[in-house]
Motif scaffolding. Structure first.
Motif, PDB file in Angstrom:
ATOM      1  N   GLY A 276       0.802  -1.214   0.000  1.00 39.25           N
ATOM      2  CA  GLY A 276       0.000   0.000   0.000  1.00 39.25           C
ATOM      3  C   GLY A 276       0.838   1.268   0.000  1.00 39.25           C
ATOM      4  O   GLY A 276       2.050   1.255   0.225  1.00 39.25           O
ATOM      5  N   PRO A 278      -0.091   4.960   1.553  1.00 41.61           N
ATOM      6  CA  PRO A 278      -0.998   5.935   2.167  1.00 41.61           C
ATOM      7  C   PRO A 278      -0.723   7.354   1.695  1.00 41.61           C
ATOM      8  O   PRO A 278       0.378   7.681   1.252  1.00 41.61           O
ATOM      9  CB  PRO A 278      -0.718   5.782   3.664  1.00 41.61           C
ATOM     10  CG  PRO A 278       0.650   5.190   3.743  1.00 41.61           C
ATOM     11  CD  PRO A 278       0.791   4.323   2.534  1.00 41.61           C
ATOM     12  N   GLU A 300      -5.157   8.944   4.299  1.00 40.98           N
ATOM     13  CA  GLU A 300      -6.051   8.108   3.503  1.00 40.98           C
ATOM     14  C   GLU A 300      -5.296   6.878   2.982  1.00 40.98           C
ATOM     15  O   GLU A 300      -4.075   6.902   2.843  1.00 40.98           O
ATOM     16  CB  GLU A 300      -6.605   8.900   2.306  1.00 40.98           C
ATOM     17  CG  GLU A 300      -7.430  10.115   2.701  1.00 40.98           C
ATOM     18  CD  GLU A 300      -7.872  10.916   1.497  1.00 40.98           C
ATOM     19  OE1 GLU A 300      -7.412  10.615   0.376  1.00 40.98           O
ATOM     20  OE2 GLU A 300      -8.673  11.853   1.674  1.00 40.98           O
ATOM     21  N   ASP A 301      -6.049   5.842   2.691  1.00 37.56           N
ATOM     22  CA  ASP A 301      -5.512   4.621   2.066  1.00 37.56           C
ATOM     23  C   ASP A 301      -4.415   3.974   2.908  1.00 37.56           C
ATOM     24  O   ASP A 301      -3.467   3.383   2.365  1.00 37.56           O
ATOM     25  CB  ASP A 301      -4.971   4.915   0.661  1.00 37.56           C
ATOM     26  CG  ASP A 301      -6.040   5.491  -0.260  1.00 37.56           C
ATOM     27  OD1 ASP A 301      -7.212   5.109  -0.104  1.00 37.56           O
ATOM     28  OD2 ASP A 301      -5.691   6.324  -1.117  1.00 37.56           O
ATOM     29  N   GLN A 303      -3.658   1.040   5.219  1.00 39.36           N
ATOM     30  CA  GLN A 303      -4.169  -0.266   5.634  1.00 39.36           C
ATOM     31  C   GLN A 303      -3.013  -1.111   6.154  1.00 39.36           C
ATOM     32  O   GLN A 303      -2.562  -2.069   5.497  1.00 39.36           O
ATOM     33  CB  GLN A 303      -4.880  -0.947   4.464  1.00 39.36           C
ATOM     34  CG  GLN A 303      -6.095  -0.178   3.968  1.00 39.36           C
ATOM     35  CD  GLN A 303      -6.757  -0.818   2.768  1.00 39.36           C
ATOM     36  OE1 GLN A 303      -6.110  -1.481   1.969  1.00 39.36           O
ATOM     37  NE2 GLN A 303      -8.061  -0.629   2.660  1.00 39.36           N
TER      38      GLN A 303
END
Length: 314
Positions: A276, A278, A300-301, A303
């Motif tokens: 990921g 972020p 955001e984003d 994970q």
């Protein structure tokens, strides 16, 4: 034939350094008595382009705690009470350790923090950390001569290095003196912990701002995640205040180490694969670098994989 080799993840360099320290580092007796494996001199670089933020993904990083700490530094406050009021406990162990040693009372951390919140005199006596980070950043001691006898007295207001930094970035972006530091030799003995992330420097190229941190001592397993996020956060705040574009952060470590009692942390984290990318955004532009609130920041984003706990060496 197309090249299907996956691109490196920004976190790979962190895991590579962790692996090198754990397998090749010099085993040492350290100040805490716990013992470490250590290397001397390390560098990592992370892009801030397109709202990127170098949050570790192989374990959860509580970035709001790191952000609250940075905002606390910028107030110049050196008492843990404002942190405890926000549910931030990362500085409590040092005054708690002092209280236990000096009073002989085996008080729990929860009970200690409860007294910090409830009793003003107790907070003043036992919650202060001495002239740590924020005190040096925004109120570096200034002295003036008193009379003709060569005596010097400390002025009420010291040097605000952060305000001076914003001014220099704005008025003289090409300078090589965009620096602030917490390493005040005269006051080290009064600090609960001498500054680990001690000297910051910033560089403007075109309209792009990059930040560099020299960290004399780095607990790679626990502290680094907060240190690199703090550097990135501050670089983004400065870029916004100075109408620049955040570009890159560079991290330099002196003594970079892993504690011997963090074996389970190291093995678990090295077994994980980063994933990921972020994003970090600032939702408003305050009037000054000192007026940001935790509500202004958004990630955001993100994970991450599960948290990994380990004891803090005091």
């Amino acid at each position: 034939m197309p090249d299907n080799t996956p691109l490196p993840h920004y976190e790979d360099q962190y895991l590579d350094l962790m692996r090198r320290i754990w397998t090749q580092g010099d085993e040492r007796v350290d100040r805490t008595g716990v013992g470490t494996r250590s290397v001397f001199g390390a560098t990592m670089r992370f892009s801030l382009a397109d709202d990127a933020i170098p949050l570790l993904t192989t374990k959860r990083v509580y970035w709001k705690v790191a952000a609250r700490e940075m905002l606390w530094f910028l107030t110049g406050n050196t008492n843990i009470k404002p942190l405890v009021e926000q549910g931030v406990h990362i500085w409590t162990d040092w005054p708690l350790d002092r209280y236990r040693r000096e009073t002989g009372e085996e008080i729990s951390r929860d009970a200690f923090e409860a007294r910090i919140l409830a009793e003003e005199d107790f907070a003043k006596a036992w919650g202060d950390l001495g002239p740590v980070y924020g005190a040096q950043w925004v109120n570096w001691p200034r002295y003036v001569a008193l009379g003709d006898e060569g005596h010097y007295v400390r002025t009420e207001h010291g040097i605000n290095q952060i305000a001076e930094l914003v001014k220099s970035l704005t008025t003289n972006p090409g300078s090589r003196r965009h620096i602030f530091t917490g390493w005040n030799v005269a006051e080290l003995d009064g600090m609960a912990l001498p500054p680990c992330h001690m000297t910051y420097q910033f560089h403007v190229a075109g309209n792009k701002l990059s930040g560099l941190l020299f960290q004399r001592s780095c607990d790679l397993g626990l502290g680094f995640a907060f240190n690199i996020f703090g550097l990135s956060l501050l670089t983004r705040m400065l870029a916004q205040q100075c109408n620049l574009e955040a570009h890159e952060v560079v991290w330099n470590g002196g003594d970079v180490h892993l504690y011997l009692n963090h074996e389970s942390l190291v093995e678990e984290q090295l077994a994980r694969t980063p994933q990921g990318a972020p994003k970090f955004r600032i939702k408003r532009k305050p009037d000054s670098i000192f007026d940001y609130k935790i509500e202004d920041f958004e990630v955001e984003d993100y994970q991450p994989q599960a948290p990994i706990s380990a004891p803090v060496a005091v």
